[in-house]
Scaffold this motif. Structure first.
Motif, mmCIF file in Angstrom:
data_model
loop_
_atom_site.group_PDB
_atom_site.id
_atom_site.type_symbol
_atom_site.label_atom_id
_atom_site.label_comp_id
_atom_site.label_asym_id
_atom_site.label_seq_id
_atom_site.Cartn_x
_atom_site.Cartn_y
_atom_site.Cartn_z
ATOM 1 N N UNK A 118 0.844 -1.198 0.000
ATOM 2 C CA UNK A 118 0.000 0.000 0.000
ATOM 3 C C UNK A 118 0.883 1.254 0.000
ATOM 4 N N UNK A 119 1.936 1.227 0.845
ATOM 5 C CA UNK A 119 2.858 2.365 0.923
ATOM 6 C C UNK A 119 4.288 1.865 1.094
ATOM 7 N N UNK A 120 5.225 2.711 0.665
ATOM 8 C CA UNK A 120 6.651 2.464 0.796
ATOM 9 C C UNK A 120 7.214 3.629 1.611
ATOM 10 N N UNK A 121 8.009 3.321 2.651
ATOM 11 C CA UNK A 121 8.451 4.340 3.600
ATOM 12 C C UNK A 121 9.939 4.674 3.467
ATOM 13 N N UNK A 122 10.214 5.993 3.487
ATOM 14 C CA UNK A 122 11.557 6.561 3.400
ATOM 15 C C UNK A 122 11.685 7.682 4.432
ATOM 16 N N UNK A 123 12.920 8.082 4.738
ATOM 17 C CA UNK A 123 13.131 9.292 5.541
ATOM 18 C C UNK A 123 12.788 10.512 4.667
ATOM 19 N N UNK A 124 12.095 11.510 5.238
ATOM 20 C CA UNK A 124 11.803 12.747 4.483
ATOM 21 C C UNK A 124 12.846 13.839 4.744
ATOM 22 N N UNK A 125 14.099 13.571 4.360
ATOM 23 C CA UNK A 125 15.217 14.512 4.508
ATOM 24 C C UNK A 125 15.708 14.630 5.951
ATOM 25 N N UNK A 126 15.167 13.837 6.841
ATOM 26 C CA UNK A 126 15.588 13.812 8.232
ATOM 27 C C UNK A 126 15.453 12.390 8.750
ATOM 28 N N UNK A 127 16.328 12.025 9.685
ATOM 29 C CA UNK A 127 16.224 10.679 10.244
ATOM 30 C C UNK A 127 15.376 10.652 11.514
ATOM 31 N N UNK A 128 14.597 11.715 11.724
ATOM 32 C CA UNK A 128 13.686 11.750 12.872
ATOM 33 C C UNK A 128 12.231 11.591 12.428
#
Length: 169
Positions: A132-142
């Motif tokens: 359904x979704x693929x997850x990545x960091x959005x320019x931050x590792x928090x």
């Protein structure tokens, strides 16, 4: 700086009408550190490696399922750079090209690769595995951000980074 880059990324995704799902968490530097914070996520989480080939100095960003084994020698052969020629690229190069540092490598940072010098190698399962979704960091590792696979592909095409698909065992 990462807050401004994240905001710029989110604005770009909005212009493409791409909906995301985000999980905020403490800063993490490895997939192992991240996974306990993502126990509620039912979809696939990625690991991302920023690589260069020793001879030609080409840059590669590898995005694969977090649970995949990545053999750099096998990958190098499949990419045509020769066994033993893929290495982790220096953090200074990653900061210059993708505007992120160690622990923050992400396919979403390709938005900032203006000269298209980074080639994305994408785990084929991320697009074709029925997630359904693929997850990545959005320019931050928090934080960890999810996109639907067709939206991920559209994002990559809009940034001029059509992926090289690779099947990991």
């Amino acid at each position: 700086m990462s807050a401004e880059l994240r905001a710029e990324l989110e604005k770009f995704l909005q212009t493409l009408n791409i909906e995301t799902s985000c999980v905020e968490h403490p800063p993490v530097f490895t997939v192992e550190e991240m996974m306990p914070h993502l126990q509620e996520v039912q979809d696939v989480v990625t690991k991302n490696l920023f690589l260069k080939d020793k001879k030609k100095k080409n840059l590669w960003l590898l995005s694969a399922r977090h649970d995949r084994q990545v053999n750099l020698n096998d990958l190098a052969k499949k990419l045509g750079v020769g066994s033993g020629n893929l290495r982790f690229a220096d953090e200074t190069i990653m900061l210059e090209k993708l505007k992120v540092g160690q622990g923050c490598a992400t396919a979403l940072a390709l938005l900032f690769d203006q000269d298209h010098s980074v080639t994305l190698v994408l785990d084929q399962d991320l697009l074709e595995g029925g997630h359904h979704m693929v997850f990545f960091h959005p320019m931050t590792n928090s934080a960890t951000m999810g996109l639907k696979p067709p939206d991920l592909l559209r994002f990559l095409q809009e940034t001029g980074h059509p992926p090289t698909l690779h099947h990991f065992d």
